[in-house]
Scaffold this motif. Sequence first.
Motif, PDB file in Angstrom:
ATOM      1  N   VAL A  92       0.829  -1.206   0.000  1.00 21.88           N
ATOM      2  CA  VAL A  92       0.000   0.000   0.000  1.00 21.88           C
ATOM      3  C   VAL A  92       0.858   1.249   0.000  1.00 21.88           C
ATOM      4  O   VAL A  92       0.555   2.242  -0.671  1.00 21.88           O
ATOM      5  CB  VAL A  92      -0.938  -0.007   1.227  1.00 21.88           C
ATOM      6  CG1 VAL A  92      -1.554   1.367   1.450  1.00 21.88           C
ATOM      7  CG2 VAL A  92      -2.036  -1.039   1.045  1.00 21.88           C
ATOM      8  N   HIS A  93       1.949   1.237   0.728  1.00 18.64           N
ATOM      9  CA  HIS A  93       2.799   2.419   0.868  1.00 18.64           C
ATOM     10  C   HIS A  93       3.930   2.459  -0.159  1.00 18.64           C
ATOM     11  O   HIS A  93       4.838   3.280  -0.044  1.00 18.64           O
ATOM     12  CB  HIS A  93       3.387   2.466   2.284  1.00 18.64           C
ATOM     13  CG  HIS A  93       2.373   2.749   3.354  1.00 18.64           C
ATOM     14  ND1 HIS A  93       1.533   1.786   3.862  1.00 18.64           N
ATOM     15  CD2 HIS A  93       2.055   3.905   3.985  1.00 18.64           C
ATOM     16  CE1 HIS A  93       0.747   2.325   4.774  1.00 18.64           C
ATOM     17  NE2 HIS A  93       1.035   3.613   4.865  1.00 18.64           N
ATOM     18  N   GLY A  94       3.873   1.580  -1.153  1.00 22.51           N
ATOM     19  CA  GLY A  94       4.909   1.587  -2.177  1.00 22.51           C
ATOM     20  C   GLY A  94       6.262   1.186  -1.659  1.00 22.51           C
ATOM     21  O   GLY A  94       7.299   1.563  -2.237  1.00 22.51           O
ATOM     22  N   ALA A  95       6.295   0.439  -0.565  1.00 21.36           N
ATOM     23  CA  ALA A  95       7.556   0.055   0.066  1.00 21.36           C
ATOM     24  C   ALA A  95       8.049  -1.277  -0.488  1.00 21.36           C
ATOM     25  O   ALA A  95       7.272  -2.089  -1.012  1.00 21.36           O
ATOM     26  CB  ALA A  95       7.388  -0.035   1.578  1.00 21.36           C
ATOM     27  N   THR A  96       9.345  -1.485  -0.346  1.00 23.52           N
ATOM     28  CA  THR A  96       9.976  -2.742  -0.734  1.00 23.52           C
ATOM     29  C   THR A  96      10.229  -3.575   0.512  1.00 23.52           C
ATOM     30  O   THR A  96      10.851  -3.096   1.475  1.00 23.52           O
ATOM     31  CB  THR A  96      11.294  -2.485  -1.467  1.00 23.52           C
ATOM     32  OG1 THR A  96      11.032  -1.683  -2.631  1.00 23.52           O
ATOM     33  CG2 THR A  96      11.944  -3.787  -1.899  1.00 23.52           C
ATOM     34  N   LEU A  97       9.760  -4.807   0.506  1.00 18.39           N
ATOM     35  CA  LEU A  97       9.903  -5.695   1.660  1.00 18.39           C
ATOM     36  C   LEU A  97      10.988  -6.714   1.369  1.00 18.39           C
ATOM     37  O   LEU A  97      10.909  -7.451   0.375  1.00 18.39           O
ATOM     38  CB  LEU A  97       8.566  -6.387   1.949  1.00 18.39           C
ATOM     39  CG  LEU A  97       8.483  -7.266   3.203  1.00 18.39           C
ATOM     40  CD1 LEU A  97       8.708  -6.447   4.455  1.00 18.39           C
ATOM     41  CD2 LEU A  97       7.128  -7.963   3.256  1.00 18.39           C
TER      42      LEU A  97
END
Length: 391
Positions: A364-369
Motif C-alpha cells: 500500500v505504501h509503495g515500500a519494498t519488503l
Amino acid sequence: MPASNRLRWRLTLLYSLATLVSGAVLILIVISLSAGLPPTDVAQTPRSMGLPRPPRVETGVRIGSADSETQNFKERVLITPGLALLIMVPISLGVGWLIAGRMLRPVRTMTGRLQRISGRNVHERLAVEGPRDEFKELADTIDALLGRLETALDGHKRFVANAAHELRTPLTVEHALLEEPLIDPEAGVEEYRASFERLLAVNRQRGALLESLLTLAGSESARETGVPVDLDAVVRDALHGLAGETTGGVTGGTAGGTPVSVAGGLTVTATIRPARILGDPTLLARLVANLLDNAIHYNTPGGTVEVGTRQLDGYARLIITNTGPEVPPDQVERLFEPFQRLRRVADDGHHGLGLSIVRAIATVHGATLQARPRPGGGLSVQVLFPVDHVG
C-alpha cells in the motif's frame, strides 16, 4: 440466426458487396474504353487504315451492315460482363463466408476459452501463439486483464481473512470487559464506569482499524491520502506498548539504544533514528506491531530482537532482526502468504496472518519488503519506504 454468426454474415455481405461494386466499376471502365473501338469481325475500311478513299461509292447495304456489327459489339461488351458479374454473386458469397469464418476463428477460440474461465480457474490464460498481429495483441491484453483480476480476487480474500483475524482480539477483549463486572457481585458504579471507559477505548481502536482495513482494500487511494508520519515515533510507541502487554509470554520493551532484558529471557535492542514518510499512521503501527510480535513469538529462550530505523539513500528503513529457529531460504517467501507458518503449533494464538498483513501494508505504501534468514537461525526483515515528496 445464432449471435455467433451475425458478424460472420455481416463480413460476408461486406466482402460480396465490395466484389460487386468493384466488378461494376470494372464494367464501366471497359465500356468506356471500348466505346470507340470497332468489332474485330468488321473489315476495316481503307480510310480507317489511313489510305485514300477509292473513287467507288460504298453501297448503303455495306454501310448498314458495318453499323449493325458495331452495335452488336457494343451490346456484347455490356451484356457479357454483366452476366459474368451475376455469376460472381453466389461465388463471392461463398468465398466471403469462408474468408469471414477463417478471420473470426481466433475470436471464436478465445471466446470459448473465456467462457470456461470462472472464479475457480481464473489463473488460466488464453496464451495465444503466433505472429504479433491484432488478435495476438487482443489475447495478450485479455491475459493481462485476467492477471489483474486474479490479483484483485486474491487481495479480496486476504482482506476478508485479515479483517477477521484483526477483529477477533478486540471482540474477545470487549467480551471480557462486559463479563468482568457481571461476575463480580460486589461490583459498583466505579467498576462499571472503568469497564465502560476501557470498552470505549477498545471501540475507538477497532473503528480506526476498520477504517484502515477499508483503506487497505483500496490500495491506490491509500497512497494518495497518506499524511507525513514519523516512522521513528511509530516504532517508539510500539516498543512502549510492549510494556505491560503479554505477547507470546514476553513482556516489556525499550525505545532507547541500550539492550534491555525482558520476560522470557529475550533482549530487545532499539536503535531509532529519525525517518519520515507518507502513509497511514494506523496501518504503519499495525505493520510495526506485527513485525515485533513475529520477532518475539518466533524466538528462542535467551534470544535477541534488534529494532532500528534510519533514513538513507532516499528511503526510510525499518529493520527488525530476531534470533530463532533456522529458516530455510526457500521458505522465506512462503511465510508472507496468508495462514503460512514455518512450524504450526495448535492453539498458540497465531494464525499465520501477521506477515501477510505486513506485506499488504508495505505494498500500500509503495515500500519494498526484504526478508532473509539469519545465519544460525532467525529472520531479518527490512522495509524500505520511499521518502519522495514528504512534507
